[in-house]
Design a protein around this motif. Sequence first.
Motif, PDB file in Angstrom:
ATOM      1  N   GLN A   1       0.840  -1.198   0.000  1.00 53.74           N
ATOM      2  CA  GLN A   1       0.000   0.000   0.000  1.00 53.74           C
ATOM      3  C   GLN A   1       0.879   1.254   0.000  1.00 53.74           C
ATOM      4  OE1 GLN A   1      -3.349  -0.511  -0.266  1.00 53.74           O
ATOM      5  NE2 GLN A   1      -3.390   1.660  -0.743  1.00 53.74           N
ATOM      6  N   ARG A   2       1.930   1.238   0.813  1.00 57.46           N
ATOM      7  CA  ARG A   2       2.844   2.376   0.902  1.00 57.46           C
ATOM      8  C   ARG A   2       3.535   2.617  -0.455  1.00 57.46           C
ATOM      9  NH1 ARG A   2       8.003   3.965   2.933  1.00 57.46           N
ATOM     10  NH2 ARG A   2       8.882   1.878   2.812  1.00 57.46           N
ATOM     11  N   ALA A   3       3.862   1.533  -1.155  1.00 55.81           N
ATOM     12  CA  ALA A   3       4.556   1.649  -2.440  1.00 55.81           C
ATOM     13  C   ALA A   3       3.672   2.268  -3.516  1.00 55.81           C
ATOM     14  CB  ALA A   3       5.053   0.272  -2.885  1.00 55.81           C
ATOM     15  N   MET A   4       2.362   2.310  -3.276  1.00 56.98           N
ATOM     16  CA  MET A   4       1.453   2.926  -4.248  1.00 56.98           C
ATOM     17  C   MET A   4       1.763   4.414  -4.461  1.00 56.98           C
ATOM     18  SD  MET A   4      -0.638   0.886  -5.807  1.00 56.98           S
ATOM     19  CE  MET A   4      -1.851   2.058  -6.449  1.00 56.98           C
ATOM     20  N   ILE A   5       2.528   5.033  -3.561  1.00 58.93           N
ATOM     21  CA  ILE A   5       2.895   6.440  -3.800  1.00 58.93           C
ATOM     22  C   ILE A   5       3.768   6.577  -5.044  1.00 58.93           C
ATOM     23  CG2 ILE A   5       2.714   7.049  -1.353  1.00 58.93           C
ATOM     24  CD1 ILE A   5       5.821   7.277  -1.366  1.00 58.93           C
ATOM     25  N   MET A   6       4.312   5.464  -5.536  1.00 58.99           N
ATOM     26  CA  MET A   6       5.127   5.493  -6.758  1.00 58.99           C
ATOM     27  C   MET A   6       4.269   5.448  -8.025  1.00 58.99           C
ATOM     28  SD  MET A   6       8.131   5.836  -5.586  1.00 58.99           S
ATOM     29  CE  MET A   6       9.165   5.534  -7.020  1.00 58.99           C
ATOM     30  N   ASN A   7       2.950   5.361  -7.871  1.00 63.70           N
ATOM     31  CA  ASN A   7       2.054   5.342  -9.020  1.00 63.70           C
ATOM     32  C   ASN A   7       2.277   6.603  -9.871  1.00 63.70           C
ATOM     33  OD1 ASN A   7      -0.022   4.422 -10.684  1.00 63.70           O
ATOM     34  ND2 ASN A   7      -1.586   5.484  -9.516  1.00 63.70           N
ATOM     35  N   ASN A   8       2.403   6.403 -11.181  1.00 65.82           N
ATOM     36  CA  ASN A   8       2.612   7.478 -12.162  1.00 65.82           C
ATOM     37  C   ASN A   8       3.969   8.160 -12.055  1.00 65.82           C
ATOM     38  OD1 ASN A   8       0.117   7.074 -13.429  1.00 65.82           O
ATOM     39  ND2 ASN A   8      -0.916   8.333 -11.908  1.00 65.82           N
ATOM     40  N   LYS A   9       4.904   7.581 -11.295  1.00 66.27           N
ATOM     41  CA  LYS A   9       6.273   8.085 -11.292  1.00 66.27           C
ATOM     42  C   LYS A   9       6.988   7.534 -12.541  1.00 66.27           C
ATOM     43  CE  LYS A   9       6.635  10.039  -7.053  1.00 66.27           C
ATOM     44  NZ  LYS A   9       5.285  10.522  -6.853  1.00 66.27           N
ATOM     45  N   HIS A  10       8.081   8.180 -12.895  1.00 75.34           N
ATOM     46  CA  HIS A  10       8.792   7.776 -14.114  1.00 75.34           C
ATOM     47  C   HIS A  10       9.866   6.724 -13.840  1.00 75.34           C
ATOM     48  CE1 HIS A  10       6.735  11.133 -15.967  1.00 75.34           C
ATOM     49  NE2 HIS A  10       7.152  10.682 -17.140  1.00 75.34           N
ATOM     50  N   MET A  11       9.949   5.782 -14.765  1.00 76.19           N
ATOM     51  CA  MET A  11      11.022   4.785 -14.784  1.00 76.19           C
ATOM     52  C   MET A  11      11.677   4.976 -16.144  1.00 76.19           C
ATOM     53  SD  MET A  11      10.555   0.785 -13.977  1.00 76.19           S
ATOM     54  CE  MET A  11      11.890  -0.371 -14.046  1.00 76.19           C
ATOM     55  N   GLY A  12      12.853   5.550 -16.151  1.00 79.05           N
ATOM     56  CA  GLY A  12      13.433   5.953 -17.435  1.00 79.05           C
ATOM     57  C   GLY A  12      12.585   7.084 -18.000  1.00 79.05           C
ATOM     58  N   THR A  13      12.157   6.962 -19.244  1.00 77.69           N
ATOM     59  CA  THR A  13      11.367   8.019 -19.881  1.00 77.69           C
ATOM     60  C   THR A  13       9.873   7.755 -19.792  1.00 77.69           C
ATOM     61  OG1 THR A  13      11.548   6.861 -21.985  1.00 77.69           O
ATOM     62  CG2 THR A  13      13.199   8.558 -21.525  1.00 77.69           C
ATOM     63  N   ARG A  14       9.486   6.617 -19.220  1.00 79.05           N
ATOM     64  CA  ARG A  14       8.065   6.239 -19.197  1.00 79.05           C
ATOM     65  C   ARG A  14       7.487   6.393 -17.799  1.00 79.05           C
ATOM     66  NH1 ARG A  14       6.623   2.016 -23.394  1.00 79.05           N
ATOM     67  NH2 ARG A  14       4.888   1.836 -21.981  1.00 79.05           N
ATOM     68  N   TYR A  15       6.222   6.794 -17.737  1.00 71.80           N
ATOM     69  CA  TYR A  15       5.593   6.797 -16.417  1.00 71.80           C
ATOM     70  C   TYR A  15       4.947   5.433 -16.209  1.00 71.80           C
ATOM     71  CZ  TYR A  15       0.823   7.472 -18.225  1.00 71.80           C
ATOM     72  OH  TYR A  15      -0.373   7.309 -18.847  1.00 71.80           O
ATOM     73  N   VAL A  16       4.937   5.008 -14.962  1.00 69.30           N
ATOM     74  CA  VAL A  16       4.522   3.655 -14.605  1.00 69.30           C
ATOM     75  C   VAL A  16       3.228   3.739 -13.806  1.00 69.30           C
ATOM     76  CG1 VAL A  16       5.175   1.607 -13.257  1.00 69.30           C
ATOM     77  CG2 VAL A  16       6.904   2.834 -14.579  1.00 69.30           C
ATOM     78  N   GLU A  17       2.250   2.921 -14.199  1.00 67.26           N
ATOM     79  CA  GLU A  17       1.008   2.838 -13.435  1.00 67.26           C
ATOM     80  C   GLU A  17       1.094   1.624 -12.506  1.00 67.26           C
ATOM     81  OE1 GLU A  17      -2.707   3.885 -15.898  1.00 67.26           O
ATOM     82  OE2 GLU A  17      -1.290   2.997 -17.312  1.00 67.26           O
ATOM     83  N   LEU A  18       0.566   1.779 -11.301  1.00 66.87           N
ATOM     84  CA  LEU A  18       0.545   0.694 -10.315  1.00 66.87           C
ATOM     85  C   LEU A  18      -0.890   0.325 -10.003  1.00 66.87           C
ATOM     86  CD1 LEU A  18       3.250   1.926  -7.774  1.00 66.87           C
ATOM     87  CD2 LEU A  18       3.536   0.339  -9.686  1.00 66.87           C
ATOM     88  N   PHE A  19      -1.107  -0.977  -9.824  1.00 58.76           N
ATOM     89  CA  PHE A  19      -2.426  -1.513  -9.486  1.00 58.76           C
ATOM     90  C   PHE A  19      -2.255  -2.594  -8.419  1.00 58.76           C
ATOM     91  CE2 PHE A  19      -2.269  -0.479 -13.969  1.00 58.76           C
ATOM     92  CZ  PHE A  19      -3.387   0.323 -14.151  1.00 58.76           C
ATOM     93  N   ALA A  20      -3.276  -2.772  -7.608  1.00 63.68           N
ATOM     94  CA  ALA A  20      -3.290  -3.950  -6.745  1.00 63.68           C
ATOM     95  C   ALA A  20      -3.355  -5.166  -7.660  1.00 63.68           C
ATOM     96  CB  ALA A  20      -4.500  -3.901  -5.818  1.00 63.68           C
TER      97      ALA A  20
END
Length: 93
Positions: free
Chosen positions: A73-92
Amino acid sequence: GAPAGAAGSPQAQPPKNPNTLRMRGIPFRSTTDDVLRFFAGFQVVPNGIVLGQRDGRATGDCFVSFTTPAEAQRAMIMNNKHMGTRYVELFAA
């Protein structure tokens, strides 16, 4: 043909797990080390990263298992953060 409702390949998706997040949109060249760096400061279980592949090619999806549901749950704060040049979506997962 196969009966309706027959299960697909059993390894297609891990069982629902409150410790696990699914990442979507990671760069195709990403390695498990890249994913660990993305989640630096979070408690990922050993060998808890499964990079998605279809026909031997990266799908841009990844499953990451954390030590506890609260950590996931805490790691969900990384939702829409960038990995390289792409933004990453997180889901349960």
